[in-house]
Design an enzyme around this catalytic site. Structure first.
Site, mmCIF file in Angstrom:
data_model
loop_
_atom_site.group_PDB
_atom_site.id
_atom_site.type_symbol
_atom_site.label_atom_id
_atom_site.label_comp_id
_atom_site.label_asym_id
_atom_site.label_seq_id
_atom_site.Cartn_x
_atom_site.Cartn_y
_atom_site.Cartn_z
ATOM 1 N N ASP A 232 -10.085 10.021 16.253
ATOM 2 C CA ASP A 232 -9.368 10.697 17.335
ATOM 3 C C ASP A 232 -9.355 12.210 17.121
ATOM 4 O O ASP A 232 -9.614 12.983 18.052
ATOM 5 C CB ASP A 232 -7.921 10.193 17.409
ATOM 6 C CG ASP A 232 -7.801 8.782 17.953
ATOM 7 O OD1 ASP A 232 -8.843 8.129 18.128
ATOM 8 O OD2 ASP A 232 -6.670 8.330 18.192
ATOM 9 N N HIS B 113 -3.525 -0.435 13.797
ATOM 10 C CA HIS B 113 -4.865 -0.977 13.995
ATOM 11 C C HIS B 113 -5.069 -2.283 13.227
ATOM 12 O O HIS B 113 -6.197 -2.680 12.959
ATOM 13 C CB HIS B 113 -5.928 0.030 13.557
ATOM 14 C CG HIS B 113 -5.914 1.292 14.348
ATOM 15 N ND1 HIS B 113 -5.280 2.436 13.920
ATOM 16 C CD2 HIS B 113 -6.435 1.586 15.566
ATOM 17 C CE1 HIS B 113 -5.430 3.384 14.832
ATOM 18 N NE2 HIS B 113 -6.121 2.888 15.834
ATOM 19 N N GLY C 23 -7.780 4.335 20.908
ATOM 20 C CA GLY C 23 -8.324 3.008 21.095
ATOM 21 C C GLY C 23 -7.411 2.157 21.947
ATOM 22 O O GLY C 23 -6.193 2.317 21.932
ATOM 23 N N SER C 24 -7.991 1.248 22.708
ATOM 24 C CA SER C 24 -7.187 0.298 23.468
ATOM 25 C C SER C 24 -6.607 -0.742 22.520
ATOM 26 O O SER C 24 -6.977 -0.823 21.356
ATOM 27 C CB SER C 24 -8.042 -0.361 24.542
ATOM 28 O OG SER C 24 -8.495 0.598 25.478
ATOM 29 N N GLY C 25 -5.665 -1.537 23.035
ATOM 30 C CA GLY C 25 -5.004 -2.531 22.213
ATOM 31 C C GLY C 25 -3.592 -2.160 21.821
ATOM 32 O O GLY C 25 -2.910 -2.928 21.149
ATOM 33 N N HIS C 26 -3.158 -0.939 22.251
ATOM 34 C CA HIS C 26 -1.812 -0.462 21.916
ATOM 35 C C HIS C 26 -0.908 -0.411 23.150
ATOM 36 O O HIS C 26 0.124 0.264 23.130
ATOM 37 C CB HIS C 26 -1.886 0.932 21.301
ATOM 38 C CG HIS C 26 -2.806 1.035 20.131
ATOM 39 N ND1 HIS C 26 -2.679 0.223 19.022
ATOM 40 C CD2 HIS C 26 -3.876 1.835 19.908
ATOM 41 C CE1 HIS C 26 -3.642 0.541 18.147
ATOM 42 N NE2 HIS C 26 -4.374 1.501 18.664
ATOM 43 N N LYS D 259 -3.110 11.377 17.941
ATOM 44 C CA LYS D 259 -2.586 10.637 16.785
ATOM 45 C C LYS D 259 -3.500 10.899 15.596
ATOM 46 O O LYS D 259 -4.719 11.001 15.750
ATOM 47 C CB LYS D 259 -2.528 9.136 17.085
ATOM 48 C CG LYS D 259 -1.627 8.787 18.253
ATOM 49 C CD LYS D 259 -1.439 7.281 18.428
ATOM 50 C CE LYS D 259 -2.724 6.499 18.571
ATOM 51 N NZ LYS D 259 -3.581 6.948 19.690
#
Length: 335
Positions: A113, A222, A57-60, A108
């Site tokens: 995922d 998250h 996921g994006s945001g990391h 991960k």
């Protein structure tokens, strides 16, 4: 949404718009397949080299797209914010980095995922590509969470991508890279904490609320809560909260280690260096020898304030790979 201030155009276009800017800023190193939201190393596929891909996921950020380039990843799949990429993205990435020597998936340990990378690997294998996968599960905080079965994959992912990426750059084969990755996973542990929750643009409000004098210990990446809520203490006390569970989980006494103090996105470097100083002091007192370190925001959780600590046992082989040149948007040295 009065509760949210973000530098965005539309909550539905955050990842798409970000990738446009990312490519514009780093078009000397990467190219982006905007339709499939895949960041490729500019010269991929690299002849004679095992391809390495990751994603999530994006945001990391800078994980994972910021680690695409020489000495790390060949491609990274960008899911929506805190949402796994889909198998079609991973298949595009896998095919795009395959030079005939196989492809390694670095995953991960989050349920979406793992499932989607497994499906992508099966699809790629059906097309004749040799694909193997490793799953990172270094978080000592919780065994199971909202997002995962078993331990979560957190800070060790950055170290693993660097080390395995360097080995791939040397020309090591797929089986050797898998063995190296499994060794790293077995000897690395992480623990994190938060001063604040984070705000997912689509949600418009923080993932959890903390009182002014509270911290969350054992958080994931998250925005999910951790193992316990405590009163805030000094940097020295926070460092102890993070280091003690790691040392209790794996015996590091007498070992050389790479020590990684990571910011969760909104913690300034001045504070991270204070934490690092306390972590180094604790490790020295426990007969753990820090021989390499990394301090900064490398695997983040949007605008969360907080930090994590990762330790990895390091022998001469790993140190050679750590010191090898890396040229990516998010990490570079030696060349």
């Amino acid at each position: 949404m009065a509760s949210m201030k973000k530098l965005i155009n539309d909550v539905n276009d955050v990842v798409k718009d970000s990738l446009v800017g990312f490519e514009a800023a780093h078009d000397d190193l990467v190219r982006v397949d905007h339709e499939n939201k895949v960041v490729f190393r500019k010269d991929a596929p690299v002849k004679g080299k095992v391809g390495i891909i990751s994603g999530g996921g994006s945001g990391h950020e800078p994980l994972h797209g910021g680690f695409v380039g020489l000495g790390m990843l060949d491609a990274a799949c960008a899911g929506e914010v805190f949402t796994s990429p889909v198998p079609d993205q991973m298949l595009v990435a896998t095919k795009g980095v395959d030079s005939g020597r196989g492809v390694l998936h670095i995953v991960k340990n989050y349920t979406g995922d793992v499932m989607n990378f497994e499906m992508a690997a099966e699809l790629a294998q059906a097309e004749g590509i040799d694909v193997q996968a490793v799953v990172v599960d270094d978080d000592v905080a919780v065994e199971d969470s909202t997002w995962t079965a078993g331990r979560r994959g957190v800070g060790l992912t950055v170290l693993l991508e660097k080390l395995v990426g360097a080995a791939a750059e040397e020309g090591q084969d797929l089986d050797a890279l898998v063995a190296l990755a499994k060794k790293i996973i077995a000897e690395g542990r992480s623990m994190g904490m938060a001063l604040t929750g984070c705000t997912v643009p689509a949600a418009g409000k923080p993932s959890f609320d903390l009182a002014d004098d509270e911290i969350e210990v054992g958080i994931g990446i998250h925005g999910e809560p951790g193992r316990e809520r405590r009163k805030i203490g000094t940097a020295a006390e926070v460092a102890e909260m993070l280091v003690k569970p790691i040392l209790a989980d794996l015996d590091y006494a007498g070992s050389d280690v790479i020590c990684f103090v990571n910011g969760m996105g909104a913690t300034p470097l001045i504070e991270l260096f204070i934490v690092y100083a306390e972590v180094a002091k604790l490790l020295a007192g426990a007969n753990v020898h820090v021989v390499r370190d990394l301090v900064g925001n490398y695997i983040t959780s949007l605008d969360m304030a907080g930090c994590s600590v990762t330790l990895l046992k390091a022998d001469e082989d790993l140190l050679r790979l750590w010191d090898a040149p890396v040229v990516t948007p998010g990490l570079r040295w030696g060349k």
